[in-house]
Design a protein around this motif. Sequence first.
Motif, mmCIF file in Angstrom:
data_model
loop_
_atom_site.group_PDB
_atom_site.id
_atom_site.type_symbol
_atom_site.label_atom_id
_atom_site.label_comp_id
_atom_site.label_asym_id
_atom_site.label_seq_id
_atom_site.Cartn_x
_atom_site.Cartn_y
_atom_site.Cartn_z
ATOM 1 N N GLU A 1 0.839 -1.208 0.000
ATOM 2 C CA GLU A 1 0.000 0.000 0.000
ATOM 3 C C GLU A 1 0.873 1.256 0.000
ATOM 4 O O GLU A 1 0.579 2.214 -0.712
ATOM 5 N N GLY A 2 1.929 1.244 0.780
ATOM 6 C CA GLY A 2 2.839 2.388 0.817
ATOM 7 C C GLY A 2 3.510 2.618 -0.526
ATOM 8 O O GLY A 2 3.600 3.754 -1.009
ATOM 9 N N LEU A 3 3.994 1.544 -1.130
ATOM 10 C CA LEU A 3 4.627 1.682 -2.441
ATOM 11 C C LEU A 3 3.629 2.196 -3.471
ATOM 12 O O LEU A 3 3.983 3.001 -4.346
ATOM 13 N N GLU A 4 2.381 1.759 -3.359
ATOM 14 C CA GLU A 4 1.357 2.218 -4.298
ATOM 15 C C GLU A 4 1.079 3.714 -4.122
ATOM 16 O O GLU A 4 0.758 4.398 -5.097
ATOM 17 N N GLN A 5 1.225 4.243 -2.905
ATOM 18 C CA GLN A 5 1.121 5.693 -2.720
ATOM 19 C C GLN A 5 2.200 6.394 -3.544
ATOM 20 O O GLN A 5 1.936 7.408 -4.189
ATOM 21 N N GLY A 6 3.417 5.857 -3.493
ATOM 22 C CA GLY A 6 4.501 6.439 -4.277
ATOM 23 C C GLY A 6 4.235 6.349 -5.765
ATOM 24 O O GLY A 6 4.486 7.301 -6.515
ATOM 25 N N ILE A 7 3.722 5.214 -6.200
ATOM 26 C CA ILE A 7 3.390 5.025 -7.615
ATOM 27 C C ILE A 7 2.324 6.029 -8.048
ATOM 28 O O ILE A 7 2.435 6.655 -9.109
ATOM 29 N N THR A 8 1.308 6.221 -7.210
ATOM 30 C CA THR A 8 0.253 7.191 -7.521
ATOM 31 C C THR A 8 0.831 8.601 -7.613
ATOM 32 O O THR A 8 0.526 9.348 -8.546
ATOM 33 N N MET B 1 2.589 13.392 -11.573
ATOM 34 C CA MET B 1 3.481 14.553 -11.637
ATOM 35 C C MET B 1 4.337 14.495 -12.891
ATOM 36 O O MET B 1 4.440 13.456 -13.541
ATOM 37 N N THR B 2 4.947 15.613 -13.176
ATOM 38 C CA THR B 2 5.882 15.681 -14.297
ATOM 39 C C THR B 2 7.297 15.406 -13.787
ATOM 40 O O THR B 2 7.551 15.450 -12.576
ATOM 41 N N CYS C 1 14.984 11.004 -12.609
ATOM 42 C CA CYS C 1 14.126 10.430 -13.655
ATOM 43 C C CYS C 1 12.909 9.766 -13.010
ATOM 44 O O CYS C 1 13.020 8.694 -12.411
ATOM 45 N N ARG C 2 11.772 10.401 -13.140
ATOM 46 C CA ARG C 2 10.522 9.912 -12.561
ATOM 47 C C ARG C 2 10.170 8.513 -13.068
ATOM 48 O O ARG C 2 9.702 7.659 -12.306
ATOM 49 N N LEU C 3 10.417 8.250 -14.337
ATOM 50 C CA LEU C 3 10.096 6.932 -14.885
ATOM 51 C C LEU C 3 10.954 5.834 -14.257
ATOM 52 O O LEU C 3 10.478 4.721 -14.029
ATOM 53 N N LYS D 1 3.748 20.492 -1.972
ATOM 54 C CA LYS D 1 2.859 21.623 -1.674
ATOM 55 C C LYS D 1 3.608 22.947 -1.748
ATOM 56 O O LYS D 1 3.069 23.947 -2.224
ATOM 57 N N LEU D 2 4.850 22.969 -1.303
ATOM 58 C CA LEU D 2 5.656 24.189 -1.413
ATOM 59 C C LEU D 2 5.950 24.538 -2.865
ATOM 60 O O LEU D 2 6.176 25.702 -3.197
ATOM 61 N N CYS D 3 5.955 23.520 -3.723
ATOM 62 C CA CYS D 3 6.184 23.750 -5.160
ATOM 63 C C CYS D 3 4.866 23.851 -5.921
ATOM 64 O O CYS D 3 4.842 23.819 -7.151
ATOM 65 N N ALA D 4 3.761 23.939 -5.173
ATOM 66 C CA ALA D 4 2.428 24.212 -5.729
ATOM 67 C C ALA D 4 1.846 23.101 -6.600
ATOM 68 O O ALA D 4 1.238 23.360 -7.627
ATOM 69 N N PHE D 5 2.023 21.840 -6.195
ATOM 70 C CA PHE D 5 1.265 20.785 -6.862
ATOM 71 C C PHE D 5 0.728 19.799 -5.843
ATOM 72 O O PHE D 5 1.236 19.674 -4.743
#
Length: 182
Positions: free
Chosen positions: A18-25, A30-31, A84-86, A154-158
């Motif tokens: 579940e925690g890893l899926e939060q990261g995946i989500t 995001m970009t 690299c997000r991917l 949130k500090l970076c506005a997303f």
Amino acid sequence: MVIDPVEQFRTVIKGNVEGLEQGITLLSTMTNEQYCMRAVPHMNSCIGEHLRHILDLYYALKESAAIQVIDYDVRRRGALVESCRLTGLLELGQIKAWLLTLQPRMMHDKFIMSTEVSVINTTVAHVETSLIRELIFVSAHAIHHYALMDISAKLCAFDTPKNMGIAPATLTALRNDSSCVQ
């Protein structure tokens, strides 16, 4: 209270997934630019660097099986996953797949955990531990870094997924206390 050890192990694996899926989500919404943003002067690390750190602890645990020593001080600073997000998505998926291969019979496998414990001197502690205990640790550690990632975003506005970086016990308290604001 009678605790079924097999069910307990499955619950710990489920919580890690579940925690890893939060990261995946998070990474899926995001970009790459957002993944690398630094919320300076408030935070020096970008989301990618926090994710790399989370993954490093999971990899230390995964790689320890052959030698029975978990060394949480092995880090991949500067690795591609930081920018690299991917790559981050790929590695989260790899750790999730590994977790799903773990068997309940392994839960009490003994390991020596090695990590530095002093901020002044190079001092390393070696402690006997078990797979289930370390899975609980790396999951809690990930949640802590997700909280930092949430603040950075949130500090970076997303926006981030609901409940990002909130500990399971805190979520239970929120569910059980109608006076808590969510």
